[in-house]
Enzyme design. Structure first.
Site, mmCIF file in Angstrom:
data_model
loop_
_atom_site.group_PDB
_atom_site.id
_atom_site.type_symbol
_atom_site.label_atom_id
_atom_site.label_comp_id
_atom_site.label_asym_id
_atom_site.label_seq_id
_atom_site.Cartn_x
_atom_site.Cartn_y
_atom_site.Cartn_z
ATOM 1 N N CYS A 130 0.810 -1.218 0.000
ATOM 2 C CA CYS A 130 0.000 0.000 0.000
ATOM 3 C C CYS A 130 0.847 1.273 0.000
ATOM 4 C CB CYS A 130 -0.950 -0.006 1.197
ATOM 5 S SG CYS A 130 -1.994 -1.479 1.259
ATOM 6 N N LYS A 195 -7.905 0.082 10.717
ATOM 7 C CA LYS A 195 -7.917 -1.025 9.772
ATOM 8 C C LYS A 195 -6.966 -2.098 10.268
ATOM 9 C CE LYS A 195 -7.092 -2.099 4.905
ATOM 10 N NZ LYS A 195 -6.784 -1.545 3.578
ATOM 11 N N LYS A 248 -12.528 -1.453 10.265
ATOM 12 C CA LYS A 248 -12.509 -2.503 9.258
ATOM 13 C C LYS A 248 -11.609 -3.640 9.699
ATOM 14 C CE LYS A 248 -10.885 -3.248 4.600
ATOM 15 N NZ LYS A 248 -10.045 -2.749 3.546
HETATM 16 C C1 PBG Z 1 -6.667 -1.842 -0.064
HETATM 17 C C2 PBG Z 1 -7.947 -2.324 0.475
HETATM 18 C C3 PBG Z 1 -8.257 -3.598 0.986
HETATM 19 C C4 PBG Z 1 -9.602 -3.586 1.308
HETATM 20 C C5 PBG Z 1 -10.086 -2.317 1.018
HETATM 21 N N1 PBG Z 1 -9.042 -1.531 0.526
HETATM 22 C C6 PBG Z 1 -7.445 -4.830 1.098
HETATM 23 C C7 PBG Z 1 -6.184 -4.856 1.831
HETATM 24 O O1 PBG Z 1 -5.881 -4.015 2.687
HETATM 25 O O2 PBG Z 1 -5.436 -5.790 1.514
HETATM 26 C C8 PBG Z 1 -10.343 -4.770 1.855
HETATM 27 C C9 PBG Z 1 -11.772 -4.845 1.491
HETATM 28 C C10 PBG Z 1 -12.406 -6.169 1.680
HETATM 29 O O3 PBG Z 1 -11.824 -7.193 2.056
HETATM 30 O O4 PBG Z 1 -13.614 -6.204 1.408
HETATM 31 N N2 PBG Z 1 -5.861 -1.156 0.824
HETATM 32 ZN ZN ZN Z 2 -3.785 -0.902 -0.066
#
Ligand code: PBG
Ligand code: ZN
Length: 324
Positions: A130, A195, A248
């Site tokens: 990311c 998150k 999340k």
């Molecule tokens: C990317 C991102 C992710 C999700 C939303 N934005 C995946 C991750 O962090 O690998 C996950 C969404 C989902 O699982 O529904 N940064």
């Molecule tokens: Zn990401």
């Protein structure tokens, strides 16, 4: 009051009394539908890990946005699958990037619906992280400028709100400053503030083709064991100018949603993530659960915990149930 003077069952007896005293209500107003944009026209690639969901080209994504609007959903959140990935995620902030094009087409064809964009680099970097990678480490500060450029290019394309999901420290402040300087002080930021590094993102990473190619995301996403840290993360983003704070995933973190609702005076969003969606779909397919009933029960639990907004792959189905 104790039994037999008090009988808890009295008010459960009649359906309409249950309706009258119901404490939590799920509404279509609460829902945000996630959509995945790909290059091309008339492209509709089924996402195997997420039944009923597709990678859609801009023409079809606009059509889907129309359907969502017509059923009462106030907003969608966009993820992009670019045609090219590179170490610096160039396509994330390109003027002709896939999300930028999708935003333009949706806003042109369905101006009524609000378009939120996910701001991250993982779908656009060849290493799948990311942020920017330097000698095998994710370089926090070097990532901030690219994230801010990405958010700005989304705003330039017409996005109504941006949602950074990268978990780099300081990115909300950097994005806020850039948007303000460039004339977008009216565009809100929904921060993926809390998150967790969760195994429940598995199906999404197939959908967005964004899995890390080495290591994992544990150096930037949160440890599922921590809750005080959630308050620190959320507080930091509030200070930096976030307008909505997201937790999340949702289901395994209802305690965190509850706690943040008490501590933070901003709207709280819950992301009902891909793994939570796909587990229910898989069980339903096996005939082990009533999928619709479990969907409503789980969405309701997020609201009861304190979520004001729910991002969910169930948005269309839930809206249909709620409109009945
Ligand atoms: C990317 C991102 C992710 C999700 C939303 N934005 C995946 C991750 O962090 O690998 C996950 C969404 C989902 O699982 O529904 N940064
Ligand atoms: Zn990401």
């Amino acid at each position: 009051m104790l039994f037999p003077d008090f009988r808890a069952r009295r008010l459960r007896e009649k359906k309409n009394f249950r309706r009258m005293i119901r404490e939590t209500k799920l509404s279509v107003d609460d829902l945000i539908l996630p959509l995945f944009a790909v290059e091309g026209r008339k492209v509709k690639n089924p996402i195997k890990s997420m039944p009923g969901h597709f990678q859609l080209s801009c023409d079809l994504i606009a059509k889907k946005a129309r359907e969502a609007w017509e059923i009462g959903i106030p907003a969608i959140i966009l993820f992009g699958i670019p045609d090219k990935k590179d170490p610096l995620a160039t396509k994330a902030y390109a003027k002709d990037g896939i999300v930028q094009k999708a935003v333009k087409e949706i806003k042109q064809k369905v101006p009524e619906i609000e378009v939120i964009t996910d701001v991250c680099l993982c779908g656009y970097t060849d290493h799948g992280h990311c942020g920017v990678v330097d000698k095998g480490r994710i370089d926090n500060d070097a990532s901030l400028d690219l994230l801010a450029r990405t958010a700005l290019s989304h705003a330039n394309a017409g996005a109504d709100m941006v949602a950074p999901s990268d978990m780099m420290d300081g990115r909300v402040g950097e994005i806020r400053q850039t948007l303000d300087e460039e004339g977008f002080s009216n565009i809100p930021i929904m921060s993926y503030a809390v998150k967790y590094s969760s195994a429940l993102y598995g199906p999404f990473r197939q959908a967005a083709e964004s899995a890390p190619q080495f290591g994992d995301r544990k150096t930037y996403q949160m440890d599922p064991a921590n809750s005080l840290e959630a308050i620190r993360e959320a507080t930091m983003d509030v200070e930096e100018g976030a307008d909505i704070i997201m937790v999340k995933p949702a289901l395994s973190y209802l305690d965190i949603i509850y706690r943040l609702k008490e501590e933070i005076d901003l709207p709280i969003a819950a992301y009902n993530v891909s793994g939570e969606f796909s587990m229910i779909k898989a069980c339903e397919k096996m005939g082990w659960i009533d999928g619709k009933a479990v969907m409503i029960e789980t969405l309701l639990s997020m609201k009861r915990a304190g979520a004001d907004i729910i991002l969910t792959y169930f948005a269309m189905e839930a809206a249909r149930e709620l409109n009945k």
